[in-house]
Design an enzyme around this catalytic site. Structure first.
Site, short mmCIF file in Angstrom:
data_model
loop_
_atom_site.label_atom_id
_atom_site.label_comp_id
_atom_site.label_asym_id
_atom_site.label_seq_id
_atom_site.Cartn_x
_atom_site.Cartn_y
_atom_site.Cartn_z
N GLU A 91 9.48 0.59 10.81
CA GLU A 91 10.53 1.60 10.55
C GLU A 91 9.86 2.95 10.73
OE1 GLU A 91 13.65 1.02 9.71
OE2 GLU A 91 13.70 -1.01 8.92
N CYS B 146 13.58 10.21 7.35
CA CYS B 146 13.42 9.73 8.73
C CYS B 146 14.74 9.80 9.48
CB CYS B 146 12.90 8.31 8.72
SG CYS B 146 13.83 7.25 7.61
N GLU C 230 10.06 15.54 15.56
CA GLU C 230 10.49 15.37 14.17
C GLU C 230 9.79 16.43 13.32
OE1 GLU C 230 9.03 11.87 12.10
OE2 GLU C 230 11.03 11.53 11.29
N LYS D 240 0.86 -1.19 0.00
CA LYS D 240 0.00 0.00 0.00
C LYS D 240 0.89 1.23 0.00
CE LYS D 240 -2.20 3.09 2.12
NZ LYS D 240 -1.77 4.46 1.84
P1 NAP Z 1 2.27 8.02 8.04
O1 NAP Z 1 1.24 9.05 8.13
O2 NAP Z 1 2.51 7.14 9.20
O3 NAP Z 1 1.88 7.13 6.77
C1 NAP Z 1 2.65 6.02 6.37
C2 NAP Z 1 1.77 5.07 5.60
O4 NAP Z 1 0.78 4.52 6.48
C3 NAP Z 1 0.99 5.72 4.46
O5 NAP Z 1 0.90 4.81 3.39
C4 NAP Z 1 -0.36 5.96 5.10
O6 NAP Z 1 -1.39 6.08 4.18
C5 NAP Z 1 -0.53 4.71 5.93
N1 NAP Z 1 -1.47 4.81 7.04
C6 NAP Z 1 -2.01 5.92 7.61
N2 NAP Z 1 -2.83 5.55 8.63
C7 NAP Z 1 -2.78 4.20 8.71
C8 NAP Z 1 -3.39 3.24 9.58
N3 NAP Z 1 -4.18 3.60 10.57
N4 NAP Z 1 -3.10 1.93 9.39
C9 NAP Z 1 -2.27 1.54 8.39
N5 NAP Z 1 -1.68 2.40 7.54
C10 NAP Z 1 -1.91 3.72 7.70
O7 NAP Z 1 3.68 8.61 7.66
P2 NAP Z 1 4.02 9.61 6.48
O8 NAP Z 1 3.56 10.96 6.88
O9 NAP Z 1 3.57 9.06 5.18
O10 NAP Z 1 5.61 9.53 6.45
C11 NAP Z 1 6.41 10.27 7.28
C12 NAP Z 1 6.89 9.44 8.46
O11 NAP Z 1 7.52 8.25 8.01
C13 NAP Z 1 7.92 10.18 9.27
O12 NAP Z 1 7.65 10.06 10.63
C14 NAP Z 1 9.21 9.44 8.92
O13 NAP Z 1 10.19 9.55 9.89
C15 NAP Z 1 8.75 8.07 8.71
N6 NAP Z 1 9.69 7.31 7.88
C16 NAP Z 1 10.47 6.34 8.47
C17 NAP Z 1 11.40 5.63 7.72
C18 NAP Z 1 12.28 4.58 8.36
O14 NAP Z 1 12.87 3.79 7.62
N7 NAP Z 1 12.38 4.52 9.67
C19 NAP Z 1 11.54 5.91 6.36
C20 NAP Z 1 10.74 6.90 5.79
C21 NAP Z 1 9.82 7.58 6.57
P3 NAP Z 1 -1.74 7.51 3.53
O15 NAP Z 1 -0.47 8.21 3.23
O16 NAP Z 1 -2.43 7.11 2.28
O17 NAP Z 1 -2.58 8.23 4.52
#
Ligand code: NAP
Ligand code: MG
Length: 502
Positions: free
Chosen positions: A275, A309, A406, A201
């Site tokens: 992650e 991240c 963050e 997804k």
């Molecule tokens: P996010 O809001 O957590 O979304 C990540 C993914 O999860 C998206 O595909 C999102 O869908 C989906 N999602 C949202 N709510 C969900 C739920 N209740 N259950 C299952 N899936 C759900 O994060 P983001 O804003 O896209 O990304 C930024 C974050 O990712 C930052 O905190 C960053 O640090 C972290 N990150 C971590 C790494 C690592 O390797 N540690 C790498 C990259 C990013 P939608 O987008 O379609 O809403």
């Protein structure tokens, strides 16, 4: 409390600023290489499938706010169909020899490289990141992940000697928007190499390269159902992780959603790797090669607009060189070219979304309110699209929100330390533990520090370098499990154990 806002930065000489009339006219030859359909369906069981709801979501170019395409919104029944397709494909995929699976992965990697330019342009359009980065980092690294894991597919018995590695089954994978293609590759390549099948997804705001990757799967002849992609929003992700047909969930995204997913899979016997977010400490000692360190710090926080991240968002500088280092940094920041993402000279592109821009603005306002001093590079930012200039706060203390939360944007918080002990204490004083960086001339000091830093990755005299062979992952609220390297593959196999090799 005094508020310092230093917008018209006197250090950034006019000739060093990005200026002039800002025009957004992507070169025709680049867009020609990247036709975008008006609408994309779900990729389920090797078929482009309409969503049951008949609903679609728009995805836009964040640099212009222009709509690029519409993608299907998958609901519970679509997700169910995708998991069932992956379940159906699993027995035959796991039964193939490792050598056979490797052939598919090598083919995918080669096709990705052949179509590299198209993928780079598409990623830049959908995400807002500069073409220099998608061309030199995202796409080649994504291909590298398929090559690397293809290499292991027929050697899993050597990797886990005597432990009879077995695939887990169907893997549900949810990825964020900051490295859309690369995160898809990080997830899909090891899962398939180990004999699993997947349902991925992508993020709502950056789905196009994952969908185009499905075209590559078709071109490579990957059997239907081995890799499925369901687009949608957070509801789609939630439906996927709830599905009872999954053997494992692999998630990359925010700590907040990661915790929700942990609750959703609890007690179901489903494997989980997370992650999550980070707030990396980037340490600069007085004996470091300061000019090189400046380049590393700039790469650490301004690469991918700071939507990283593991971004080096907390700079800890030894007090004796603080003023000198900050001065060098401000001059260097003045030379960062912020502008059209498709221009190959652009260093920093657009902020990925309106929501992310609002979050960055909120935290920057909090930093000013709390009394830190804001330095911003003067840039002519266009009226359309989402933009934020390279920014740095000095006079930051550990209690400030900008030192703890963050920001996920091009905003650096600068703190100081006197001794290595104090540096370690400050570096570890965070709820996160994803990455860290150390700039010093002394090898013994690097080893001393690395052993004490609570971070999954510690870079020395470099930052934000990635390799498929190197495990990546966090401690504390940055998650658990590793991606990449042998450790990454471990998360996609069940080990029976008990047998001696041969
Ligand atoms: P996010 O809001 O957590 O979304 C990540 C993914 O999860 C998206 O595909 C999102 O869908 C989906 N999602 C949202 N709510 C969900 C739920 N209740 N259950 C299952 N899936 C759900 O994060 P983001 O804003 O896209 O990304 C930024 C974050 O990712 C930052 O905190 C960053 O640090 C972290 N990150 C971590 C790494 C690592 O390797 N540690 C790498 C990259 C990013 P939608 O987008 O379609 O809403
Ligand atoms: Mg987009």
């Amino acid at each position: 409390m005094a508020k310092h806002v230093d917008k018209a930065d006197p250090v950034a000489a006019p000739e060093l600023r990005f200026g002039g009339v800002w025009q957004y006219e992507p070169a025709p030859e680049t867009t020609d290489h990247c036709a975008i359909a008006a609408r994309y369906q779900l990729y389920i069981g090797g078929q482009w499938t309409k969503p049951r709801s008949g609903e679609y979501l728009a995805t836009i170019d964040p640099a212009t706010e222009r709509p690029l395409s519409e993608v299907a919104l998958a609901g519970d029944r679509d997700v169910d169909a995708a998991v069932k397709a992956a379940q159906k494909a699993f027995p035959a995929w796991r039964a193939r020899s490792g050598e056979d699976r490797a052939r598919y992965l090598f083919r995918i990697a080669r096709i990705l490289l052949e179509r590299a330019r198209e993928f780079a342009v598409l990623e830049t359009l959908d995400n807002g990141k500069p073409i220099k980065e998608t061309r030199d980092v995202d796409v080649p690294l994504a291909a590298q992940h398929f090559f690397y894991h293809a290499g292991w597919a027929d050697k899993l018995d050597l990797l886990f000697p005597g432990q009879r590695p077995q695939p887990l089954g169907v893997i549900g994978q949810v990825i964020p928007w900051n490295f859309p293609l690369l995160m898809a590759a990080w997830k899909i390549a090891p899962a398939l190499a180990a004999g699993n099948t997947v349902v991925l997804k992508p993020a709502e705001t950056s789905p196009l390269t994952a969908l185009r990757l499905c075209e590559v799967f078709e071109q490579a002849g990957l059997p239907p159902g081995v890799a499925n992609v369901v687009t949608g929003d957070g509801r789609t992700g939630a439906a996927l992780v709830r599905h009872p047909g999954l053997a494992k969930v692999a998630f990359t995204g925010s700590t907040e959603v990661g915790k929700e997913i942990q609750r959703a899979v609890a007690g179901r016997g489903v494997e989980l790797t997370l992650e999550l977010g980070g707030k990396a400490a980037h340490l600069v000692f007085e004996d470091a090669a300061l000019d090189q360190a400046v380049e590393g710090v700039v790469r650490g926080i301004f690469f991918n607009q700071g939507h990283v991240c593991c971004a080096g968002s907390r700079l800890l500088v030894q007090e004796s060189v603080h003023d000198l280092f900050v001065d060098k940094l401000r001059r260097r920041m003045g030379r960062i070219r912020v502008g059209p993402p498709l221009d190959k000279n652009t260093d920093m592109g657009a902020i990925h979304s309106q929501a992310q821009l609002a979050r960055i603005r909120e935290l920057v306002a909090a930093g000013v309110d709390e009394g830190a001093r804001l330095h911003q590079t003067a840039c002519d930012l266009p009226a359309k699209g989402f933009w934020f200039p390279p920014s740095m706060f000095t006079g930051v203390s550990m209690s400030h929100r900008i030192a703890r939360e963050e920001i996920f944007g091009p905003v650096l918080s600068v703190l100081t330390f006197r001794t290595p002990e104090e540096a370690v204490e400050k570096a570890n004083n965070t709820s996160y533990g994803l990455s860290a960086g150390i700039w010093t001339d002394k090898g013994a000091r690097v080893l001393w520090l690395a052993a004490r830093m609570q971070a999954g990755v510690v870079w020395n005299n470099t930052f934000n370098r990635f390799d498929a062979a190197s495990p990546f992952g966090g401690y504390k609220e940055s998650g658990f499990g590793r991606e990449g390297g042998r450790q990454g593959l471990r998360a996609y196999v069940r080990l029976a154990g008990g047998l001696s090799p041969g």
